[in-house]
Design an enzyme around this catalytic site. Structure first.
Site, PDB file in Angstrom:
ATOM      1  N   CYS A   1      69.384 -13.892 -31.464  1.00 25.76           N
ATOM      2  CA  CYS A   1      68.834 -14.038 -32.810  1.00 25.76           C
ATOM      3  C   CYS A   1      69.917 -13.853 -33.861  1.00 25.76           C
ATOM      4  CB  CYS A   1      67.706 -13.033 -33.031  1.00 25.76           C
ATOM      5  SG  CYS A   1      66.212 -13.402 -32.082  1.00 25.76           S
TER       6      CYS A   1
ATOM      7  N   CYS B   1      85.432 -18.597 -38.341  1.00 23.58           N
ATOM      8  CA  CYS B   1      83.965 -18.705 -38.281  1.00 23.58           C
ATOM      9  C   CYS B   1      83.403 -17.375 -38.770  1.00 23.58           C
ATOM     10  CB  CYS B   1      83.493 -19.054 -36.872  1.00 23.58           C
ATOM     11  SG  CYS B   1      83.913 -17.822 -35.622  1.00 23.58           S
TER      12      CYS B   1
END
Length: 397
Positions: free
Chosen positions: A195, A356
């Protein structure tokens, strides 16, 4: 039907008033409420699934609830983990959950286990409870919960969530299938994002967690038809439910002992391979990147996160080229054009720096770029490290 001893269980006048809406249900009544009070439920995890589950088990009058979790409350949890509040950020989740449970039902005995569930403690923990509820979010623990339930003969009320979809069922109940009948082998590490990586609609675990609570209460009461033998699939975007039939697989090997589930799921091997791969990728620290900014050096900074992450915050001067575009080749061409255009302006070749969120996806992108003949450096720690060190205006997510 579970055997629960209610001979020594009684309800006070206040409990009669508290659970009056149960008592007038013919399917529950006084004896059913005594069964709930006599029931003992162990919940693994107090996160998105465990939060609504624990709230409703407490409100229903379950007499003893155990909670296993070693994490602390983080502000990013509050979007979906509704048992926790802002004042509990930084404190143990088990204590936060216990506090809220006792606010809802002061007659509940709450056992807290601030520890990770492992092979060495699972059987001992499970032995003290009637029903085990799996609120975890990783494959090693799911297999561990399943196998320990099989070995101790406990029902396993299962749920999982991802983005906008969830699923729920009951394993190892009344000779029904177990988790290994559905998933004989774990997926390769990293194939299914967590998640934290893929996101989740905050309301979704509320739906699945309440379904788990409903199945748990039905098992304790011995009423209705459970999800044993049925996998319930929920799609929040389309507001649709569907079912898949589950059966015991005769080819599933018998479970005779608990094993090393990290090893079984290939995590150490994957971590070693990832570390070896990252060792081949040149890195740059956020301090070194800051020095290049301060010295006004020319370089090309590429952000390989998704566009929605880019909207949350970005490092000044970065160019957005999401990893999927690099994987399909279009992004490789974009990087090559960026380097060529920058070199034409400056008159010499420029350094490529890729980042990132935390460094894993950019390392993957650089391996693809290296294979295409483009060299560069990975920003260690990604934009989170940059935000921590130099730009607190960038939200952590």
């Amino acid at each position: 039907m579970l055997t629960l001893d209610t001979s020594q269980v009684s309800l006070s006048r206040e409990e009669m008033e508290r659970f009056s809406r149960h008592l007038i249900l013919p399917e529950v009544g006084l004896e059913g409420q005594k069964r709930l009070k006599a029931g003992k439920v162990l919940c693994i995890g107090t996160g998105g699934l465990g939060s609504p589950l624990l709230l409703y088990l407490a409100a229903a009058g379950v007499g003893r609830i155990g909670i296993v979790d070693f994490d602390v409350v983080d502000v990013s949890n509050l979007q979906r983990q509704v048992i926790h509040g802002t004042s509990w950020v930084g404190k143990p989740k088990v204590e936060s959950a216990k506090n809220r449970i006792l606010e809802i039902n002061p007659y509940c005995q709450v056992d807290v286990y601030e520890t990770a569930l492992k092979s060495h403690n699972a059987l001992e923990l499970f032995a003290n409870y009637d029903v085990i509820v799996d609120g975890t979010d990783n494959f090693p623990t799911r297999y561990l919960v399943n196998d320990a339930c099989v070995l101790t003969g406990k029902p396993n009320v299962y749920g999982s969530i991802f983005r906008f979809e969830g699923q729920a069922t009951v394993f190892n109940y009344e000779d029904g299938p177990n988790y290994r009948d559905l998933y004989p082998e774990p997926p390769p590490p990293g194939l299914v994002p967590s998640c934290a990586e893929g996101g989740v609609l905050g309301i979704l675990p509320g739906i699945i967690g309440v379904i788990q609570a409903t199945e748990t209460v039905k098992i304790l009461l011995g009423i209705g038809t459970t999800l044993s033998g049925r996998l319930l699939l929920y799609d929040a975007l389309n507001m649709s439910f569907r079912e898949l039939k589950l059966r015991k697989n005769p080819a599933t090997p018998p479970i005779t002992e608990l094993i090393d589930y990290e090893q079984f799921c290939g995590i150490p091997r994957a971590q070693a391979a990832e570390q070896a791969g990252q060792a081949e990728i040149p890195e740059i620290t956020v301090a070194e990147l800051k020095a290049r900014f301060d010295a006004q050096q020319d370089f090309v900074l590429v952000d390989v996160r998704n566009p929605n992450e880019w909207e949350i915050g970005r490092i000044p001067g970065a160019h957005l080229i999401p990893l999927p575009q690099i994987e399909n080749g279009d992004g490789v061409d974009q990087v090559r054009k960026l380097l060529a255009a920058s070199a034409a302006r400056s008159g010499n070749g420029l350094e490529l720096i890729v980042h990132c969120k935390s460094g894993a996806r950019s390392a993957k992108a650089l391996k693809i770029l290296q294979a295409a003949g483009i060299q560069g450096k990975n920003l260690r720690g990604g934009i989170l490290a940059w935000a921590e060190a130099y730009d607190p205006s960038i939200p952590k997510y």
